[in-house]
Design a protein around this motif. Structure first.
Motif, PDB file in Angstrom:
ATOM      1  N   GLU A  13       0.814  -1.224   0.000  1.00 54.72           N
ATOM      2  CA  GLU A  13       0.000   0.000   0.000  1.00 54.72           C
ATOM      3  C   GLU A  13       0.846   1.274   0.000  1.00 54.72           C
ATOM      4  O   GLU A  13       0.569   2.215  -0.746  1.00 54.72           O
ATOM      5  N   ALA A  14       1.890   1.300   0.813  1.00 51.68           N
ATOM      6  CA  ALA A  14       2.746   2.498   0.880  1.00 51.68           C
ATOM      7  C   ALA A  14       3.445   2.742  -0.455  1.00 51.68           C
ATOM      8  O   ALA A  14       3.594   3.887  -0.893  1.00 51.68           O
ATOM      9  N   VAL A  15       3.837   1.676  -1.115  1.00 60.02           N
ATOM     10  CA  VAL A  15       4.509   1.794  -2.406  1.00 60.02           C
ATOM     11  C   VAL A  15       3.503   2.232  -3.471  1.00 60.02           C
ATOM     12  O   VAL A  15       3.795   3.088  -4.304  1.00 60.02           O
ATOM     13  N   GLU A  16       2.309   1.654  -3.425  1.00 61.90           N
ATOM     14  CA  GLU A  16       1.264   2.049  -4.377  1.00 61.90           C
ATOM     15  C   GLU A  16       0.976   3.550  -4.263  1.00 61.90           C
ATOM     16  O   GLU A  16       0.838   4.243  -5.273  1.00 61.90           O
ATOM     17  N   LEU A  17       0.935   4.059  -3.053  1.00 62.18           N
ATOM     18  CA  LEU A  17       0.677   5.482  -2.832  1.00 62.18           C
ATOM     19  C   LEU A  17       1.768   6.344  -3.469  1.00 62.18           C
ATOM     20  O   LEU A  17       1.475   7.283  -4.215  1.00 62.18           O
ATOM     21  N   ALA A 115      13.514   4.542  -1.230  1.00 60.66           N
ATOM     22  CA  ALA A 115      13.576   4.386   0.227  1.00 60.66           C
ATOM     23  C   ALA A 115      12.325   3.666   0.755  1.00 60.66           C
ATOM     24  O   ALA A 115      12.439   2.791   1.623  1.00 60.66           O
ATOM     25  N   VAL A 116      11.163   4.020   0.231  1.00 57.37           N
ATOM     26  CA  VAL A 116       9.925   3.342   0.645  1.00 57.37           C
ATOM     27  C   VAL A 116       9.967   1.874   0.234  1.00 57.37           C
ATOM     28  O   VAL A 116       9.584   0.989   1.013  1.00 57.37           O
ATOM     29  N   CYS A 117      10.444   1.595  -0.958  1.00 54.48           N
ATOM     30  CA  CYS A 117      10.560   0.208  -1.415  1.00 54.48           C
ATOM     31  C   CYS A 117      11.443  -0.603  -0.474  1.00 54.48           C
ATOM     32  O   CYS A 117      11.101  -1.739  -0.112  1.00 54.48           O
ATOM     33  N   ARG A 118      12.538  -0.023  -0.077  1.00 50.83           N
ATOM     34  CA  ARG A 118      13.458  -0.725   0.833  1.00 50.83           C
ATOM     35  C   ARG A 118      12.812  -0.938   2.192  1.00 50.83           C
ATOM     36  O   ARG A 118      12.943  -2.014   2.779  1.00 50.83           O
ATOM     37  N   ARG A 119      12.140   0.081   2.684  1.00 53.77           N
ATOM     38  CA  ARG A 119      11.472  -0.034   3.978  1.00 53.77           C
ATOM     39  C   ARG A 119      10.397  -1.119   3.955  1.00 53.77           C
ATOM     40  O   ARG A 119      10.227  -1.872   4.917  1.00 53.77           O
ATOM     41  N   GLU A 120       9.705  -1.226   2.825  1.00 50.40           N
ATOM     42  CA  GLU A 120       8.605  -2.185   2.684  1.00 50.40           C
ATOM     43  C   GLU A 120       9.060  -3.534   2.129  1.00 50.40           C
ATOM     44  O   GLU A 120       8.241  -4.417   1.901  1.00 50.40           O
ATOM     45  N   SER A 121      10.354  -3.680   1.898  1.00 49.28           N
ATOM     46  CA  SER A 121      10.911  -4.897   1.285  1.00 49.28           C
ATOM     47  C   SER A 121      10.210  -5.246  -0.028  1.00 49.28           C
ATOM     48  O   SER A 121       9.939  -6.396  -0.330  1.00 49.28           O
ATOM     49  N   GLU A 127      13.550  -2.703  -8.109  1.00 49.01           N
ATOM     50  CA  GLU A 127      14.248  -3.038  -9.356  1.00 49.01           C
ATOM     51  C   GLU A 127      13.747  -2.165 -10.500  1.00 49.01           C
ATOM     52  O   GLU A 127      14.533  -1.653 -11.304  1.00 49.01           O
ATOM     53  N   LEU A 128      12.449  -1.957 -10.598  1.00 52.71           N
ATOM     54  CA  LEU A 128      11.879  -1.053 -11.602  1.00 52.71           C
ATOM     55  C   LEU A 128      12.450   0.350 -11.430  1.00 52.71           C
ATOM     56  O   LEU A 128      12.802   1.016 -12.408  1.00 52.71           O
ATOM     57  N   MET A 129      12.552   0.795 -10.204  1.00 54.97           N
ATOM     58  CA  MET A 129      12.999   2.159  -9.931  1.00 54.97           C
ATOM     59  C   MET A 129      14.467   2.383 -10.289  1.00 54.97           C
ATOM     60  O   MET A 129      14.874   3.513 -10.510  1.00 54.97           O
ATOM     61  N   ARG A 130      15.247   1.320 -10.424  1.00 59.67           N
ATOM     62  CA  ARG A 130      16.641   1.470 -10.858  1.00 59.67           C
ATOM     63  C   ARG A 130      16.703   2.136 -12.234  1.00 59.67           C
ATOM     64  O   ARG A 130      17.581   2.949 -12.493  1.00 59.67           O
ATOM     65  N   TRP A 131      15.759   1.775 -13.095  1.00 59.57           N
ATOM     66  CA  TRP A 131      15.707   2.381 -14.425  1.00 59.57           C
ATOM     67  C   TRP A 131      15.479   3.886 -14.292  1.00 59.57           C
ATOM     68  O   TRP A 131      16.128   4.686 -14.969  1.00 59.57           O
ATOM     69  N   PHE A 132      14.573   4.286 -13.396  1.00 58.65           N
ATOM     70  CA  PHE A 132      14.281   5.700 -13.199  1.00 58.65           C
ATOM     71  C   PHE A 132      15.467   6.445 -12.587  1.00 58.65           C
ATOM     72  O   PHE A 132      15.713   7.602 -12.919  1.00 58.65           O
ATOM     73  N   VAL A 133      16.194   5.797 -11.680  1.00 58.21           N
ATOM     74  CA  VAL A 133      17.379   6.420 -11.091  1.00 58.21           C
ATOM     75  C   VAL A 133      18.391   6.738 -12.194  1.00 58.21           C
ATOM     76  O   VAL A 133      18.917   7.860 -12.268  1.00 58.21           O
TER      77      VAL A 133
END
Length: 179
Positions: A13-17, A115-121, A127-133
């Motif tokens: 949910e936190a990641v979806e937000l 950071a949220v992805c890491r917190r939420e495991s 992995e998707l966000m690596r492309w954006f980084v």
């Protein structure tokens, strides 16, 4: 089977937000770049107009990449409201300064999502966000190099500057080992 598919999204949910917030940010960026392109067009900066039209479309594609990811993972992606953006700028330089400011904001937002992805495991989304980084490294580089060119051209050569701005590319990839 349909009930099983609806039972659980693989996106927390936190990641979806934060992904939905990023979708909105990307669409706002697209709108801002479209306004920049229009200003450049109206003021005879054809090369910069083309650059910002392309940037606008690229930002929309980023939003759609996130939108599709969310829906593919069983999450809910929302079509964002995009507020009105300013259409006027003081100068060509102020257009490019606005572009850099926008890219820095997007980078900050992408970093928050990681950071949220890491917190939420949530490793799949991280992995998707690596492309954006990686994309943001390129976007900020191009905006910074564009602003550096303003100091290298006399004011009476603004249209030569416009052409030079269109030729900036990102050649490096700091994420490759060089092998």
């Amino acid at each position: 089977m349909k009930d099983l598919m609806r039972m659980r999204s693989s996106v927390k949910e936190a990641v979806e937000l934060v992904l939905n917030q990023q979708i909105q940010m990307e669409m706002v960026s697209s709108s801002k770049y479209l306004a920049m392109a229009g200003w450049c067009d109206r003021n005879g900066f054809d090369y910069s107009a083309g650059f910002f039209y392309n940037q606008s479309e690229e930002e929309r594609k980023h939003a759609m990449k996130l939108f599709h990811y969310l829906t593919d993972q069983g999450g809910t992606a929302f079509s964002p409201e995009v507020p009105a953006v300013g259409q006027e700028f003081d100068s060509l330089r102020s257009v490019y300064e606005g572009a850099l400011e926008q890219e820095i904001s997007v980078t900050d937002s992408i970093n928050r999502i990681v950071a949220v992805c890491r917190r939420e495991s949530d490793f799949a989304t991280e992995e998707l966000m690596r492309w954006f980084v990686k994309e943001q490294v390129e976007e900020e580089y191009i905006a910074r190099r564009a602003l550096e060119l303003f100091d290298q051209f006399p004011a009476d050569q603004i249209y030569k500057l416009d052409k030079a701005l269109s030729q900036i590319t990102y050649d490096g990839n700091p994420f490759e080992d060089g092998e």
